[in-house]
Motif scaffolding. Structure first.
Motif, short mmCIF file in Angstrom:
data_model
loop_
_atom_site.label_atom_id
_atom_site.label_comp_id
_atom_site.label_asym_id
_atom_site.label_seq_id
_atom_site.Cartn_x
_atom_site.Cartn_y
_atom_site.Cartn_z
N LYS A 22 14.70 -10.12 -15.22
CA LYS A 22 14.29 -9.22 -16.30
C LYS A 22 14.98 -7.87 -16.20
CE LYS A 22 9.79 -11.32 -17.28
NZ LYS A 22 8.32 -11.13 -17.33
N ARG A 23 15.26 -7.42 -14.98
CA ARG A 23 15.97 -6.15 -14.81
C ARG A 23 17.45 -6.30 -15.16
NH1 ARG A 23 13.75 -1.84 -12.42
NH2 ARG A 23 15.74 -1.19 -11.53
N LEU A 24 18.03 -7.41 -14.79
CA LEU A 24 19.43 -7.64 -15.14
C LEU A 24 19.62 -7.71 -16.65
CD1 LEU A 24 20.42 -10.26 -12.41
CD2 LEU A 24 21.12 -7.85 -12.52
N GLU A 25 18.63 -8.26 -17.36
CA GLU A 25 18.68 -8.31 -18.82
C GLU A 25 18.72 -6.90 -19.42
OE1 GLU A 25 15.35 -10.55 -20.09
OE2 GLU A 25 16.14 -12.49 -19.40
N LYS A 26 18.10 -5.95 -18.72
CA LYS A 26 18.06 -4.55 -19.18
C LYS A 26 19.21 -3.72 -18.60
CE LYS A 26 12.99 -4.63 -19.42
NZ LYS A 26 11.73 -4.04 -18.89
N LYS A 27 20.18 -4.40 -17.98
CA LYS A 27 21.33 -3.73 -17.35
C LYS A 27 20.91 -2.84 -16.19
CE LYS A 27 23.77 -5.56 -20.66
NZ LYS A 27 24.55 -6.81 -20.40
N LEU A 28 19.81 -3.21 -15.54
CA LEU A 28 19.33 -2.48 -14.37
C LEU A 28 19.61 -3.30 -13.11
CD1 LEU A 28 15.81 -1.39 -15.71
CD2 LEU A 28 17.87 0.04 -15.54
N LYS A 29 19.70 -2.62 -11.99
CA LYS A 29 19.91 -3.33 -10.73
C LYS A 29 18.60 -3.98 -10.29
CE LYS A 29 23.77 -0.62 -8.91
NZ LYS A 29 24.27 0.22 -7.80
N PRO A 30 18.70 -5.10 -9.60
CA PRO A 30 17.48 -5.74 -9.08
C PRO A 30 16.74 -4.81 -8.11
CG PRO A 30 19.38 -7.22 -8.92
CD PRO A 30 19.91 -5.87 -9.28
N ILE A 31 15.50 -5.16 -7.85
CA ILE A 31 14.68 -4.40 -6.92
C ILE A 31 14.46 -5.21 -5.66
CG2 ILE A 31 12.28 -3.65 -6.52
CD1 ILE A 31 12.22 -2.46 -9.26
N THR A 32 14.53 -4.54 -4.54
CA THR A 32 14.15 -5.13 -3.27
C THR A 32 13.03 -4.28 -2.67
OG1 THR A 32 14.97 -5.98 -1.15
CG2 THR A 32 15.83 -3.84 -1.88
N PHE A 33 12.54 -4.63 -1.49
CA PHE A 33 11.35 -3.98 -0.96
C PHE A 33 11.49 -3.71 0.53
CE2 PHE A 33 10.34 -6.69 -4.51
CZ PHE A 33 9.66 -5.83 -5.36
N ILE A 34 10.85 -2.62 0.96
CA ILE A 34 10.81 -2.29 2.38
C ILE A 34 9.36 -2.11 2.81
CG2 ILE A 34 13.08 -1.17 2.35
CD1 ILE A 34 11.55 1.53 2.48
N LEU A 35 9.13 -2.29 4.09
CA LEU A 35 7.82 -2.06 4.66
C LEU A 35 7.72 -0.60 5.08
CD1 LEU A 35 5.14 -3.33 5.61
CD2 LEU A 35 6.25 -3.78 7.81
N LYS A 36 6.81 0.13 4.44
CA LYS A 36 6.65 1.56 4.72
C LYS A 36 5.64 1.83 5.83
CE LYS A 36 7.73 4.86 2.66
NZ LYS A 36 8.74 5.89 2.95
N ALA A 37 4.60 1.04 5.89
CA ALA A 37 3.54 1.26 6.89
C ALA A 37 2.72 -0.01 7.04
CB ALA A 37 2.65 2.43 6.49
N ALA A 38 1.97 -0.08 8.13
CA ALA A 38 1.11 -1.24 8.36
C ALA A 38 -0.11 -0.84 9.17
CB ALA A 38 1.88 -2.34 9.08
N GLU A 39 -1.21 -1.52 8.91
CA GLU A 39 -2.43 -1.35 9.68
C GLU A 39 -2.88 -2.71 10.18
OE1 GLU A 39 -5.30 1.85 7.85
OE2 GLU A 39 -4.24 0.85 6.21
N LYS A 40 -3.17 -2.79 11.48
CA LYS A 40 -3.66 -4.03 12.07
C LYS A 40 -5.14 -4.17 11.77
CE LYS A 40 -3.67 -7.58 15.00
NZ LYS A 40 -4.11 -8.74 14.30
N ILE A 41 -5.54 -5.35 11.28
CA ILE A 41 -6.93 -5.64 10.97
C ILE A 41 -7.55 -6.38 12.15
CG2 ILE A 41 -8.50 -6.82 9.38
CD1 ILE A 41 -6.14 -6.75 7.32
N MET A 42 -8.65 -5.85 12.67
CA MET A 42 -9.35 -6.50 13.77
C MET A 42 -10.77 -6.82 13.34
SD MET A 42 -7.75 -4.09 16.78
CE MET A 42 -7.81 -2.69 15.67
N ASN A 43 -11.08 -8.10 13.34
CA ASN A 43 -12.37 -8.57 12.85
C ASN A 43 -12.82 -9.76 13.71
OD1 ASN A 43 -14.44 -9.88 11.33
ND2 ASN A 43 -13.69 -8.90 9.46
N PRO A 44 -13.62 -9.51 14.75
CA PRO A 44 -14.01 -10.57 15.68
C PRO A 44 -14.68 -11.78 15.02
CG PRO A 44 -14.54 -8.43 16.61
CD PRO A 44 -14.12 -8.19 15.20
N VAL A 45 -15.52 -11.55 14.02
CA VAL A 45 -16.20 -12.67 13.37
C VAL A 45 -15.19 -13.56 12.65
CG1 VAL A 45 -17.72 -13.26 11.43
CG2 VAL A 45 -18.47 -11.62 13.14
N LEU A 46 -14.28 -12.97 11.89
CA LEU A 46 -13.28 -13.78 11.19
C LEU A 46 -12.34 -14.47 12.17
CD1 LEU A 46 -12.26 -11.65 8.06
CD2 LEU A 46 -14.06 -13.37 8.31
#
Length: 248
Positions: free
Chosen positions: A62-86
């Motif tokens: 859809k971006r190429l149809e609009k003469k735009l460059k494709p989009i890619t993604f980076i990981l900016k931040a992360a949080e570890k989830i700790m849940n003993p029951v799960l």
């Protein structure tokens, strides 16, 4: 931070298939930021990149149809989830699947992703994804009842992170520079039945643990404890400036 500070069970290193899972009502979750200058974060970056399908039409065609460059993604931040029951519930389900099948492919643990409105993330970290109508699921309305399995008897996750971003961004694809938060899960698809075409809100297939979507982009899991929320990922969209020679 601690989410829903109620008494939870202690995590266990292993579980048996006949163990009684702890009640979801006792679940407690804590979040721990992941240091961006750590092996843990770098490994998570690698896993995140491998979880990008890279051909999502919202970010390429859809971006190429609009003469735009494709989009890619980076990981900016992360949080570890700790849940003993799960963690304990997941370990018991893993033991049950291992007991039910001798095929190592069906015993594999996989990675999946889910995007949702930011207000829902806190609850999902505590209880994981829940079928529609579950007593602990706060959602009272649904957009649809599922395309290859009813939302009332299972939950949906994506094999690829880039198919979840717009669900975390008001149903709008991310634009350059925008960020969103999604959840990464440890996942037990078990014995998965491929559904070759959209079938609507069908019941779980007896003898299987999940359905796979027609294009193998999603899983429909029959039990919520086939998922263990592992990280909250903050993702940013970037213009893809790579050339063909970069991939050679």
């Amino acid at each position: 931070p601690t989410i829903s500070p109620v008494k939870g069970a202690k995590p266990t290193a292993s579980a048996n298939a006949d163990d009684t899972p702890p009640s979801l009502e006792t679940a407690v979750c804590t979040l721990e930021p992941v240091d961006k200058d750590s092996e843990q974060f770098w490994d998570l970056e690698d896993k995140f990149q491998s979880g990008l399908q890279g051909r999502n039409e919202d970010y390429v065609a859809k971006r190429l149809e609009k003469k735009l460059k494709p989009i890619t993604f980076i990981l900016k931040a992360a949080e570890k989830i700790m849940n003993p029951v799960l963690e304990q519930r997941f370990a018991i389900r893993k033991a049950q699947i291992k007991q039910a099948t001798s095929d190592p492919r069906d015993q594999r643990e996989r990675v999946s992703y889910h995007g949702t409105h930011p207000k829902n993330i806190k609850n999902m970290c505590r209880t994981s994804l829940l079928p529609f109508g579950h007593p602990l699921n706060p959602c009272k309305t649904q957009v649809d009842d599922g395309f290859f399995g009813t939302n009332k008897k299972g939950v949906y996750v994506s094999r690829y992170s880039d198919y979840t971003f717009k669900y975390a961004n008001r149903q709008v694809p991310l634009d350059v520079g925008e960020t969103c938060k999604i959840i990464q899960f440890r996942t037990l698809p078990g014995r998965s039945k491929h559904i070759p075409k959209m079938a609507g809100p069908i019941d779980p297939t007896p003898g299987y643990d999940s359905h796979s979507s027609p294009s193998f982009l999603e899983w429909y899991l029959f039990h919520e404890d086939q998922l263990l929320p592992e990280y909250i990922l903050t993702v940013q969209a970037r213009e893809d400036t790579r050339t063909a020679s970069d991939d050679m």
